[in-house]
Write an enzyme that holds these catalytic residues in place. Structure first.
Site, PDB file in Angstrom:
ATOM      1  CE  LYS A   1      -4.072   1.870   2.471  1.00 32.54           C
ATOM      2  NZ  LYS A   1      -4.979   1.665   3.632  1.00 32.54           N
TER       3      LYS A   1
ATOM      4  CB  SER B   1      -8.367   3.541   2.584  1.00 36.77           C
ATOM      5  OG  SER B   1      -7.498   2.873   3.493  1.00 36.77           O
TER       6      SER B   1
ATOM      7  CB  SER C   1      -8.633   0.734   5.477  1.00 38.39           C
ATOM      8  OG  SER C   1      -9.322   1.966   5.403  1.00 38.39           O
TER       9      SER C   1
END
Lengths: 501, 484, 100
Positions: free
Chosen positions: B79, B154, B178
């Site tokens: 990420k 997210s 997330s």
């Protein structure tokens, strides 16, 4: 003519400093509380392992943590906690379970745009500091926080106002600080200076800080207000910043107090604000006024966990506590047979020469004489390495009349340089004990040489006699190459005058 | 070419035994990226050259007789809020565009040390604030199962990368769901570990007391493998739990015989789509069939979770994101004074959702409102922890949907923050409690899109949680299996 | 429009957070943030006088490191990321406000 010019002030014996208005006759007193920030003498910063070092090349003692880079996290330095606890205990504080909080505001010298500090649960609370004059100044709290970086203002005047731009060095960012918040128990500018002196002595004794005002490792802000003597209410205060020396501190408090009395006497009010001391102009000036009250939005720092020192840790800190200035003064005063408030005692502890003095006294040296030398003749580098036995011997020779005060000072200087024993130095220098009959003979000879002066000495008034005494002593000193004891000469002169009279 | 292994467990075994090379494995995944990344937009940055060098280094170690570690040659996506030294780390924000951190996150170091090959930095909602990846400054990521739909967020990029076969495993971060919510929406496994199990050092902070890094994978075993590699104490993170990483792979085959599993009443009613609720009941039945005892349990304070979360997380974020001021790194928009420069930079550099949360958090902490909002939210957090504690007196694990719905379409919720926030209603309570939870794919909803069921455990209950996850995985209907 | 949040409140927090808002944005944010705060009214209304706050999920205390110097980051690497640099330092425009 301003009201201030109509005011007179008289420092009152002891702790009070008052300002009396000639116009109204009102007597005002000063109320001062000091906030002191001191940098702790650790090897590394508060939350990262960067060196805690003053004066290095800009932006070299930095890492992701103290630069506040995204993703970095703080880890608390154990030594900071130990030093803060030791300082807290030295200030008679209670060491409490504590947490860190973020104080949020934007400023370019602060890499995260928040300062990690302690807010509602500080590590040290509710202590006190006793001044050498016996005044007890309360300590509200002494908490841990991080220092900011340093801005250099470029272009314009070089000061913050009018500068074209600024340059930021983050070497100091994250250096550990303890903020010591004193209660408003100070009543005199001199007392404020003494408080800082005493606090500095404690910081040095505990090893918490090198406490150098000139390098900024000790920084003082003063909260100053005034009130009519006897008024139980505190007046509205101003916080005075930019106090870079003890001299500034004393001058600023005195100036600010007069300014406030002036305002109040003219029927105006004191505005609660931050003011800056301008040493050159000798006055305080208001800071740039803020459009609104600051809202720091304190909340518990989620990247750190609480501190819970516990009874064992606190006991260990107490057990390892070095002797503190007040106790050291008491010890020395008792050994020397004088009051702990004696200047010589205070000075001896301040100069870290109390151990030497104690050892010299223990070796048989006369307490008062030892302290006299410490106060007046040992303010030199390396004095602490003096051999206490030699020091005691010197004092004993002096008391026995084998050395005059002047000779003793000379011998002491030589002892510091060569490390030799005082009797050896006295012999080398030809400082010999002068037999009293020998001295009497010399004095009598000089009296015989100067009959007019002698008649004048015997018959004149005190003033005249004082002058002539100097004349005769000077002659004797010249004749003995300074080896005569002035006191003994005076005694002989006195005895001869009485006999003549 | 012989058929290449697809899961991380198989790849690592094959690479370590010399059956395939890390370079071969990498090339296959880079080919998959080439084929579909244009459509999916899972990555902010594909590190093809760096990955080839890393894979070649793994192969060289194998050739030299060394063991590169448990993730030998396994392609992995990171990420883009995990700091990578010298490699741009953007958090999908304009304000960090071009920033190259001078250091690696602890997890980045650990996966590298375990032999993994980082193939790229994945897209996210700006600063991990969002549930759809629509808040990325670099365009949304699309759901590989249906590109008209969001992948969740997210960590949408990390979920999509695994779902699309760009990498068998990836790392994301989970502050309020997330990891788990995009895992559910993309039909993969996603784990939020116990707070403090995985070091946060080098994870760009959103809400420090809630953020945790965790794995995505196609199988439960792969998540176990990756979590074992990144978990464990880190002296650089004060909130890291001082104990060794848990053993997870070893317990996966132990089954659920005798485990007590509670279906959370508050997370099965209003707001939960009927098809999703039905799949969760089916999952409960499957666990019961496998030998677990399943019952219903009430965790009342979870109903306040969303409100508490949307005060606590923005409050911490408002402070964590103050540092983006145009002074030390990233974007600067010039202005005559520093204060104006700070404001111009932040105004231009942050997107709408980030601004919303910064303002919400600033408000919740401000003088006069702290007690009513932030202070109250912290007390609700206590209630939630108490209620979980009570539930775990009677149950070993809790079960709920991961997300109230399957993947929704782009634009459906982006202008209505509150309805977007409601996506997190099932995942938020465990973040507030600091507990572990994971999403396991369990068939499809009425629209044919994946459904995830959430397993929750008390702090450090990962081993038990993974056992149940393995049972669910074994019992899960395929996506193609029609909704009953 | 929310009862809990005014346009002035939003303007004030935007200023504290160093964000500039247009009039239109001020309206939009006031409405959106108001809706979230209204949802949080259930929490604000709770009587929790006897409940202690939980700021952190972990019960850890006294996490400390030894006072030993470690590596620093190369200055060039740090300054290379800065928008403006002069004389080995980070350059910023004029600072008008006082340090608190």
């Amino acid at each position: 003519m301003s009201a201030v010019e109509n005011l007179t002030h008289q420092p009152v014996e002891g702790e009070h400093f008052t300002i009396t208005s000639e116009a109204t006759g009102d007597v005002w007193e000063i109320v001062v509380g000091l906030e002191v920030h001191c940098e702790l003498a650790t090897a590394t910063k508060l939350f990262c392992s960067c060196p805690n070092m003053f004066g290095d090349e800009p932006n070299t003692n930095v890492c992701p943590v103290c630069l506040g880079l995204p993703g970095s996290l703080p880890v608390l330095n154990r030594n900071v906690v130990e030093l803060a606890m030791r300082l807290g205990r030295a200030l008679h504080c209670s060491v409490e379970p504590s947490v860190f909080a973020r104080k949020n505001y934007f400023y370019p010298d602060m890499p995260k745009d928040y300062q990690v500090s302690q807010f509602d649960r500080p590590i040290n609370v509710d202590g006190w500091l006793d001044l050498p004059d016996g005044t007890r100044v309360g300590i509200e709290r002494a908490h841990i926080e991080e220092d900011t970086g340093k801005n250099t203002h470029a272009g314009g005047s070089g000061r913050i106002h009018g500068a074209d731009y600024s340059l930021v060095d983050y070497n100091r960012a994250g250096v550990p600080l303890v903020e010591i918040v004193g209660r408003p128990h100070i009543r005199h500018p001199e007392q404020a200076k003494t408080y800082i002196d005493e606090l500095r002595a404690i910081l040095l004794a505990t090893g918490a800080s090198d406490a150098k005002m000139e390098e900024g490792s000790l920084r003082v802000d003063a909260n100053v207000s005034v009130r009519r003597v006897g008024d139980p209410e505190l007046g509205r205060r101003c916080e005075i910043k930019n106090l870079n020396s003890l001299r500034s501190l004393g001058r600023a408090i005195e100036y600010e107090a007069r300014r406030q009395v002036d305002l109040l006497e003219s029927g105006e009010v004191v505005k609660q604000e931050t003011r800056h001391w301008d040493e050159g102009a000798g006055r305080t000036r208001p800071g740039r006024s803020k459009e609104e009250a600051e809202d720091y939005r304190y909340f518990q720092e989620p990247d750190l966990v609480p501190l819970d020192p516990g009874a064992d840790w606190i006991a260990a800190i107490d057990g390892a506590m070095p002797a503190l200035p007040a106790a050291r003064r008491d010890t020395l005063a008792a050994a020397a047979g004088v009051a702990p408030t004696e200047t010589a005692v205070v000075v001896a502890v301040q100069r870290d020469l109390d151990q030497l003095a104690l050892a010299a006294i223990a070796a048989g040296g006369d307490g008062s004489r030892v302290l006299l030398h410490v106060e007046h003749n040992l303010a030199v580098e390396g004095a602490e390495s003096l051999d206490p036995a030699h020091f005691a011997q010197l004092v004993t020779m002096e008391v026995a009349g084998q050395l005059t005060a002047t000779q003793a000072k000379t011998v002491l200087g030589d002892m510091l340089e060569s490390g030799k024993a005082p009797d050896a130095i006295a012999a080398e220098r030809g400082f010999e004990a002068m037999d009293s009959s020998e001295l009497e003979g010399i004095v009598d000879g000089i009296i015989a040489e100067s009959p007019d002066e002698w008649a004048d000495y015997c018959g004149g008034d005190d003033k005249r006699r004082g002058k002539l005494q100097g004349f005769f002593v000077g002659k004797v000193m010249k004749a003995t190459k300074g080896q005569a004891d002035g006191k003994a000469v005076n005694a002989i002169l006195d005895a001869r005058r009485t006999a003549a009279g | 070419m012989a058929e290449l292994p697809t899961t991380a467990v198989e790849i690592a075994a094959a690479v370590r035994s010399g059956q395939v090379t890390a370079v071969e494995v990498l090339d296959a995944h880079l080919a998959a990226i080439d084929a579909r990344e244009g459509e999916i937009n899972a990555f902010n940055l594909v590190l093809a050259d760096e990955a080839r060098a890393a894979a070649a280094a793994v192969d060289a170690r194998i050739a030299a007789g060394d063991d590169p570690g448990p993730l030998a040659g396994v392609p992995l996506a990171l990420k883009d809020n995990l700091c990578t030294r010298g490699v741009p780390t953007t958090c999908s924000s304009r304000i960090l565009e071009g920033w190259r951190p001078p250091y690696d996150a602890t997890v980045v170091q650990r996966v590298a040390a375990a032999g993994a090959v980082a193939v790229g930095k994945t897209n996210l909602d700006e600063f991990a604030m969002g549930s759809s990846t629509e808040n990325s400054a670099f365009g949304p990521t699309r759901n590989p199962r249906d590109t008209a739909r969001v992948p969740g967020g997210s960590s949408g990029g990390s979920a999509a990368a695994v779902a699309a076969g760009f990498a068998p495993i990836s790392l994301g971060s989970d502050t309020g769901g997330s990891i788990r919510q995009p895992a559910a929406l993309c039909g993969v496994v996603g784990v939020k570990p116990t707070y403090g199990l995985v070091s946060r050092y080098g994870l760009v902070a959103f809400a420090s007391s809630l953020d945790q890094i965790g794995p995505f994978s196609t199988t439960v075993a792969d998540s176990a493998l990756l979590l074992e590699a990144v978990a464990g104490h880190d002296p650089l993170d004060s909130t890291s739990i001082d104990q060794a990483a848990p053993s997870l792979l070893d317990v996966l085959d132990r089954g659920v015989e005798g485990l007590r599993i509670g279906l959370v009443t508050e997370l099965m009613g209003e707001g939960i789509a009927p098809d999703v609720a039905a799949r969760v009941r089916q999952a409960a039945a499957a666990l019961e069939a496998a030998g677990a005892t399943v019952g219903e349990v009430s965790v009342p304070a979870t109903s306040y979770g969303l409100s508490a979360y949307y005060l606590i997380a923005p409050a911490e974020a408002s402070s964590n994101l103050a540092r983006y001021d145009g002074v030390r790194y990233g974007l600067r928009v010039d202005a005559p004074t520093t204060a104006e420069m700070n404001a111009a930079t932040r105004t231009a550099g942050f997107g709408d959702e980030v601004k919303r949360r910064i303002m919400l958090g600033t408000y919740a902490l401000s003088a006069g409102y702290y007690d009513a909002y932030y202070g109250k939210a912290l007390k609700v957090r206590t209630l939630i922890m108490r209620d979980f504690e009570a539930a775990y007196e009677h149950f070993d694990l809790l079960l709920s949907p991961t997300s109230p719905t399957t993947a929704f379409r782009f634009g459906e919720k982006v202008d209505d923050p509150l309805s977007m926030y409601l996506n997190d209603i099932c995942t938020i309570p465990t973040n507030l409690a600091g507990h572990p939870a994971m999403s396991v794919p369990f068939g499809a909803g009425a629209d044919g899109m994946p459904v995830g069921v959430q397993l929750m455990a008390p702090a450090l209950g990962e081993a038990t949680m993974f056992r149940a996850a393995a049972s669910l995985e074994a019992a899960a209907p395929s996506l193609e299996e029609a909704f009953a | 429009m929310s009862e809990s949040l005014t346009r002035d409140d939003v303007a004030k927090v935007a200023h504290l957070a160093r964000l500039e808002l247009t009039d239109a944005e001020l309206d939009t944010y006031t409405e959106q943030l108001g809706a979230v705060l209204d949802h949080a009214a259930d929490v604000a209304a709770l009587d929790l006088a006897d409940v202690p706050p939980t700021a952190h999920p972990l019960p850890l205390v006294n996490v400390l490191r030894d006072d030993v110097i470690g590596p620093t980051v190369d200055r060039e690497e740090v300054l290379s990321q800065a928008p403006a640099v002069e004389d080995r330092r980070f350059r910023v425009p004029a600072i008008l406000g006082e340090e608190p």
